[in-house]
Write a protein that holds these residues in place. Sequence first.
Motif, PDB file in Angstrom:
ATOM      1  N   GLY A   9       2.496  -2.117   2.177  1.00  0.00           N
ATOM      2  CA  GLY A   9       3.453  -2.575   1.021  1.00  0.00           C
ATOM      3  C   GLY A   9       3.298  -1.589  -0.105  1.00  0.00           C
ATOM      4  O   GLY A   9       2.412  -0.706  -0.155  1.00  0.00           O
ATOM      5  N   LEU A  18       9.916   2.371   3.883  1.00  0.00           N
ATOM      6  CA  LEU A  18       8.620   1.831   3.870  1.00  0.00           C
ATOM      7  C   LEU A  18       8.482   1.638   5.234  1.00  0.00           C
ATOM      8  O   LEU A  18       9.304   0.813   5.985  1.00  0.00           O
ATOM      9  CB  LEU A  18       8.354   1.110   2.852  1.00  0.00           C
ATOM     10  CG  LEU A  18       7.058   0.560   2.279  1.00  0.00           C
ATOM     11  CD1 LEU A  18       6.790   1.714   1.589  1.00  0.00           C
ATOM     12  CD2 LEU A  18       7.344  -0.640   1.469  1.00  0.00           C
ATOM     13  N   LEU A  20       5.649  -0.883   7.515  1.00  0.00           N
ATOM     14  CA  LEU A  20       4.563  -1.784   7.234  1.00  0.00           C
ATOM     15  C   LEU A  20       3.917  -1.948   8.520  1.00  0.00           C
ATOM     16  O   LEU A  20       4.439  -1.797   9.687  1.00  0.00           O
ATOM     17  CB  LEU A  20       5.344  -3.296   6.910  1.00  0.00           C
ATOM     18  CG  LEU A  20       5.999  -3.344   5.521  1.00  0.00           C
ATOM     19  CD1 LEU A  20       6.493  -4.942   5.267  1.00  0.00           C
ATOM     20  CD2 LEU A  20       5.200  -2.903   4.444  1.00  0.00           C
ATOM     21  N   ARG A  38       9.470 -12.984   5.227  1.00  0.00           N
ATOM     22  CA  ARG A  38       9.241 -12.516   4.207  1.00  0.00           C
ATOM     23  C   ARG A  38       9.497 -13.672   3.152  1.00  0.00           C
ATOM     24  O   ARG A  38      10.379 -14.500   3.454  1.00  0.00           O
ATOM     25  CB  ARG A  38      10.110 -11.401   3.698  1.00  0.00           C
ATOM     26  CG  ARG A  38      11.450 -11.497   3.689  1.00  0.00           C
ATOM     27  CD  ARG A  38      12.468 -10.466   3.498  1.00  0.00           C
ATOM     28  NE  ARG A  38      13.750 -10.570   3.527  1.00  0.00           N
ATOM     29  CZ  ARG A  38      14.874  -9.579   3.457  1.00  0.00           C
ATOM     30  NH1 ARG A  38      14.345  -8.391   3.527  1.00  0.00           N
ATOM     31  NH2 ARG A  38      16.001  -9.711   3.386  1.00  0.00           N
ATOM     32  N   THR A  90      13.278  -7.222  -1.831  1.00  0.00           N
ATOM     33  CA  THR A  90      11.968  -7.684  -2.437  1.00  0.00           C
ATOM     34  C   THR A  90      11.324  -8.893  -2.317  1.00  0.00           C
ATOM     35  O   THR A  90      12.096  -9.951  -2.152  1.00  0.00           O
ATOM     36  CB  THR A  90      12.077  -7.488  -3.979  1.00  0.00           C
ATOM     37  OG1 THR A  90      12.456  -6.314  -4.589  1.00  0.00           O
ATOM     38  CG2 THR A  90      10.983  -7.902  -4.817  1.00  0.00           C
ATOM     39  N   TYR A  93       5.660  -9.674   2.447  1.00  0.00           N
ATOM     40  CA  TYR A  93       6.047  -9.809   3.750  1.00  0.00           C
ATOM     41  C   TYR A  93       4.786 -10.010   4.639  1.00  0.00           C
ATOM     42  O   TYR A  93       3.817  -9.619   4.336  1.00  0.00           O
ATOM     43  CB  TYR A  93       6.537  -8.312   4.221  1.00  0.00           C
ATOM     44  CG  TYR A  93       7.726  -8.180   3.822  1.00  0.00           C
ATOM     45  CD1 TYR A  93       8.369  -7.748   2.565  1.00  0.00           C
ATOM     46  CD2 TYR A  93       8.973  -7.851   4.824  1.00  0.00           C
ATOM     47  CE1 TYR A  93       9.356  -7.633   2.276  1.00  0.00           C
ATOM     48  CE2 TYR A  93      10.387  -7.501   4.287  1.00  0.00           C
ATOM     49  CZ  TYR A  93      10.334  -7.372   3.175  1.00  0.00           C
ATOM     50  OH  TYR A  93      11.763  -7.048   2.696  1.00  0.00           O
ATOM     51  N   THR A 109       1.837  -8.860   2.385  1.00  0.00           N
ATOM     52  CA  THR A 109       1.831  -7.666   1.531  1.00  0.00           C
ATOM     53  C   THR A 109       3.131  -7.414   0.792  1.00  0.00           C
ATOM     54  O   THR A 109       4.202  -7.777   1.277  1.00  0.00           O
ATOM     55  CB  THR A 109       1.815  -6.400   2.634  1.00  0.00           C
ATOM     56  OG1 THR A 109       1.593  -5.014   1.809  1.00  0.00           O
ATOM     57  CG2 THR A 109       2.718  -6.052   3.609  1.00  0.00           C
ATOM     58  N   GLN A 110       3.072  -7.114  -0.452  1.00  0.00           N
ATOM     59  CA  GLN A 110       4.013  -6.940  -1.329  1.00  0.00           C
ATOM     60  C   GLN A 110       5.010  -5.827  -1.428  1.00  0.00           C
ATOM     61  O   GLN A 110       4.461  -4.449  -1.300  1.00  0.00           O
ATOM     62  CB  GLN A 110       3.602  -7.107  -3.008  1.00  0.00           C
ATOM     63  CG  GLN A 110       3.076  -8.346  -3.102  1.00  0.00           C
ATOM     64  CD  GLN A 110       3.081  -8.772  -4.752  1.00  0.00           C
ATOM     65  OE1 GLN A 110       3.702  -8.190  -5.415  1.00  0.00           O
ATOM     66  NE2 GLN A 110       2.400 -10.095  -4.903  1.00  0.00           N
ATOM     67  N   VAL A 111       6.231  -5.965  -1.292  1.00  0.00           N
ATOM     68  CA  VAL A 111       7.205  -4.939  -1.338  1.00  0.00           C
ATOM     69  C   VAL A 111       8.149  -5.242  -2.492  1.00  0.00           C
ATOM     70  O   VAL A 111       9.248  -5.861  -2.362  1.00  0.00           O
ATOM     71  CB  VAL A 111       7.820  -4.819   0.173  1.00  0.00           C
ATOM     72  CG1 VAL A 111       9.005  -3.735  -0.007  1.00  0.00           C
ATOM     73  CG2 VAL A 111       6.946  -4.764   1.268  1.00  0.00           C
TER      74      VAL A 111
END
Length: 115
Positions: A9, A18, A20, A38, A90, A93, A109-111
């Motif tokens: 992320g 991106l 993951l 998410r 956003t 996840y 994990t942040q996105v």
Amino acid sequence: QVQLVESGGGLVQAGGSLRLSCAASGSNFPQYIMGWYRQAPGKQRELVATISVFHVTNYADSVKGRFTISRDNANPGIALQMESLRPEDTAVYYCDAERNGRKTWGQGTQVPVSS
């Protein structure tokens, strides 16, 4: 039982890509239905994509054609390739493993996607 650890992320601009990853440890990984979910701020957790033990995939309408889920039983884990990211992607996840009706979650994990 399987344990899951997500990675990959990070901040990305709208239109960017991106990837993951979710590493799985423990036994019987090939027998698990795997998925990505998410949760956006203030919203409920939602399905992004799943992949069955036979590698059959399923996607939320909002990510079809942009995201691709894959699994590797030899190096246990799954991945989510995300293309053409949008601000509405956003979220945090989460990786999920399901077997016999029981779910196991990773830590997330942040996105963040900037416009």
